[in-house]
Design a protein around this motif. Structure first.
Motif, PDB file in Angstrom:
ATOM      1  N   GLY A 113       0.915  -1.169   0.024  1.00  0.00           N
ATOM      2  CA  GLY A 113      -0.107   0.050  -0.020  1.00  0.00           C
ATOM      3  C   GLY A 113       0.788   1.270  -0.139  1.00  0.00           C
ATOM      4  N   ARG A 114       2.146   1.145   0.062  1.00  0.00           N
ATOM      5  CA  ARG A 114       2.871   2.251   0.029  1.00  0.00           C
ATOM      6  C   ARG A 114       3.030   3.048  -1.318  1.00  0.00           C
ATOM      7  N   THR A 115       2.931   4.283  -1.398  1.00  0.00           N
ATOM      8  CA  THR A 115       3.171   5.259  -2.496  1.00  0.00           C
ATOM      9  C   THR A 115       4.313   5.989  -2.549  1.00  0.00           C
ATOM     10  N   ARG A 116       4.907   5.985  -1.493  1.00  0.00           N
ATOM     11  CA  ARG A 116       6.238   7.020  -1.336  1.00  0.00           C
ATOM     12  C   ARG A 116       7.470   6.020  -1.060  1.00  0.00           C
ATOM     13  N   PRO A 117       8.344   6.106  -2.044  1.00  0.00           N
ATOM     14  CA  PRO A 117       9.730   5.429  -1.824  1.00  0.00           C
ATOM     15  C   PRO A 117      10.442   6.119  -0.719  1.00  0.00           C
ATOM     16  N   THR A 118      11.364   5.351  -0.233  1.00  0.00           N
ATOM     17  CA  THR A 118      12.337   6.243   0.828  1.00  0.00           C
ATOM     18  C   THR A 118      13.481   6.827   0.402  1.00  0.00           C
ATOM     19  N   ALA A 119      13.337   6.708  -0.882  1.00  0.00           N
ATOM     20  CA  ALA A 119      14.559   7.522  -1.662  1.00  0.00           C
ATOM     21  C   ALA A 119      13.977   8.157  -2.938  1.00  0.00           C
ATOM     22  N   HIS A 120      14.608   9.184  -3.488  1.00  0.00           N
ATOM     23  CA  HIS A 120      14.179   9.933  -4.681  1.00  0.00           C
ATOM     24  C   HIS A 120      14.518   9.231  -5.820  1.00  0.00           C
ATOM     25  N   PHE A 121      13.850   8.820  -6.867  1.00  0.00           N
ATOM     26  CA  PHE A 121      14.207   8.059  -7.949  1.00  0.00           C
ATOM     27  C   PHE A 121      13.281   9.024  -9.169  1.00  0.00           C
ATOM     28  N   ASP A 122      14.301   9.355 -10.318  1.00  0.00           N
ATOM     29  CA  ASP A 122      13.601   9.642 -11.601  1.00  0.00           C
ATOM     30  C   ASP A 122      13.245   8.544 -12.271  1.00  0.00           C
ATOM     31  N   LEU A 123      12.782   8.699 -13.455  1.00  0.00           N
ATOM     32  CA  LEU A 123      12.428   7.401 -14.122  1.00  0.00           C
ATOM     33  C   LEU A 123      13.822   6.934 -14.990  1.00  0.00           C
ATOM     34  N   LEU A 124      14.803   7.988 -15.193  1.00  0.00           N
ATOM     35  CA  LEU A 124      15.900   7.875 -15.669  1.00  0.00           C
ATOM     36  C   LEU A 124      17.158   7.364 -14.726  1.00  0.00           C
ATOM     37  N   THR A 125      16.874   7.493 -13.598  1.00  0.00           N
ATOM     38  CA  THR A 125      17.572   6.987 -12.408  1.00  0.00           C
ATOM     39  C   THR A 125      18.013   5.545 -12.892  1.00  0.00           C
ATOM     40  N   MET A 126      19.381   5.320 -12.657  1.00  0.00           N
ATOM     41  CA  MET A 126      20.108   3.782 -13.184  1.00  0.00           C
ATOM     42  C   MET A 126      20.366   3.016 -12.027  1.00  0.00           C
ATOM     43  N   VAL A 127      19.761   1.772 -11.955  1.00  0.00           N
ATOM     44  CA  VAL A 127      19.997   0.874 -10.651  1.00  0.00           C
ATOM     45  C   VAL A 127      20.890  -0.271 -11.321  1.00  0.00           C
ATOM     46  N   ILE A 128      21.570  -1.075 -10.387  1.00  0.00           N
ATOM     47  CA  ILE A 128      22.213  -2.008 -10.787  1.00  0.00           C
ATOM     48  C   ILE A 128      22.478  -3.037  -9.272  1.00  0.00           C
ATOM     49  N   ALA A 129      22.290  -4.142  -9.496  1.00  0.00           N
ATOM     50  CA  ALA A 129      22.427  -5.210  -8.432  1.00  0.00           C
ATOM     51  C   ALA A 129      23.839  -5.024  -7.924  1.00  0.00           C
ATOM     52  N   THR A 130      24.143  -5.112  -6.450  1.00  0.00           N
ATOM     53  CA  THR A 130      25.379  -5.003  -6.006  1.00  0.00           C
ATOM     54  C   THR A 130      25.881  -6.510  -5.820  1.00  0.00           C
ATOM     55  N   GLY A 131      25.078  -7.465  -5.689  1.00  0.00           N
ATOM     56  CA  GLY A 131      25.761  -8.761  -5.427  1.00  0.00           C
ATOM     57  C   GLY A 131      25.296  -9.370  -4.086  1.00  0.00           C
ATOM     58  N   LYS A 132      24.894  -8.337  -3.369  1.00  0.00           N
ATOM     59  CA  LYS A 132      24.431  -8.639  -1.929  1.00  0.00           C
ATOM     60  C   LYS A 132      23.261  -9.280  -1.891  1.00  0.00           C
ATOM     61  N   PRO A 133      22.939 -10.597  -1.310  1.00  0.00           N
ATOM     62  CA  PRO A 133      21.509 -10.912  -1.172  1.00  0.00           C
ATOM     63  C   PRO A 133      20.982 -10.098  -0.168  1.00  0.00           C
ATOM     64  N   PRO A 134      19.668  -9.849  -0.536  1.00  0.00           N
ATOM     65  CA  PRO A 134      18.829  -9.315   0.321  1.00  0.00           C
ATOM     66  C   PRO A 134      18.122 -10.179   1.318  1.00  0.00           C
ATOM     67  N   VAL A 135      18.126  -9.504   2.720  1.00  0.00           N
ATOM     68  CA  VAL A 135      17.997 -10.001   3.822  1.00  0.00           C
ATOM     69  C   VAL A 135      16.340  -9.828   4.052  1.00  0.00           C
ATOM     70  N   THR A 136      15.840  -8.464   4.187  1.00  0.00           N
ATOM     71  CA  THR A 136      14.673  -8.064   4.494  1.00  0.00           C
ATOM     72  C   THR A 136      13.689  -7.969   3.277  1.00  0.00           C
ATOM     73  N   CYS A 137      14.170  -7.926   2.178  1.00  0.00           N
ATOM     74  CA  CYS A 137      13.487  -7.681   0.789  1.00  0.00           C
ATOM     75  C   CYS A 137      13.206  -8.996   0.210  1.00  0.00           C
ATOM     76  N   GLN A 138      12.055  -9.943   0.563  1.00  0.00           N
ATOM     77  CA  GLN A 138      12.087 -11.080   0.244  1.00  0.00           C
ATOM     78  C   GLN A 138      10.414 -11.093  -0.795  1.00  0.00           C
ATOM     79  N   GLY A 139      10.645 -12.172  -1.580  1.00  0.00           N
ATOM     80  CA  GLY A 139       9.133 -12.239  -2.153  1.00  0.00           C
ATOM     81  C   GLY A 139       9.679 -12.372  -3.942  1.00  0.00           C
ATOM     82  N   PRO A 140       8.663 -12.838  -4.597  1.00  0.00           N
ATOM     83  CA  PRO A 140       8.820 -12.621  -6.175  1.00  0.00           C
ATOM     84  C   PRO A 140       9.169 -11.708  -6.738  1.00  0.00           C
TER      85      PRO A 140
END
Length: 133
Positions: A32-59
């Protein structure tokens, strides 16, 4: 009347139905959240760090991480997972918060300055488009 659910071919998840579409409402994914905790523009680039997420689980989180093996924009991620941009931003912010993703905002030009364009690059793109059409 019975509802028949078929799994899509390929790598489409089970929570997608051929006839009905996504079986989970988009804002359920973000709790139900509609506000991210960080600012993202549609052009913001993201990349995986290789660190497995501990708290962010789910498909949905795993699907996003699978898309972020290389630099990818927020808009591209949203298009691939077929969720509204605001929900995608919440998922991405969660993954950044737990250290599984890193984000880089697009480069900004000074106020009032026009961005420099490479004329040779633009001409090469135009030439390639003309050849395709």
């Amino acid at each position: 009347m019975a509802v028949r659910r078929r799994r899509r071919q390929g790598s489409e998840p089970l929570w997608l139905d051929d006839e009905a579409g996504r079986l989970v409402r988009p804002y359920t994914v973000s709790n139900g959240r509609t506000r991210p905790t960080a600012h993202f523009d549609l052009l913001t680039m993201v990349i995986a760090t290789g660190k497995p997420p501990v708290t962010c689980q789910g498909p949905d989180y795993m699907q996003v991480l699978g898309l972020c093996g290389g630099p990818v924009s927020v808009a591209e991620v949203a298009a691939h997972i077929r969720l509204p941009a605001v929900v995608t931003k919440v998922l991405l912010a969660d993954l950044v918060d737990c250290g599984a993703l890193t984000a880089r905002a697009p480069a900004q030009t000074p106020h009032g300055a026009s961005p420099r364009t490479d004329r040779a690059l633009l001409e090469a793109v135009l030439h390639g488009l003309r050849q395709r059409l």
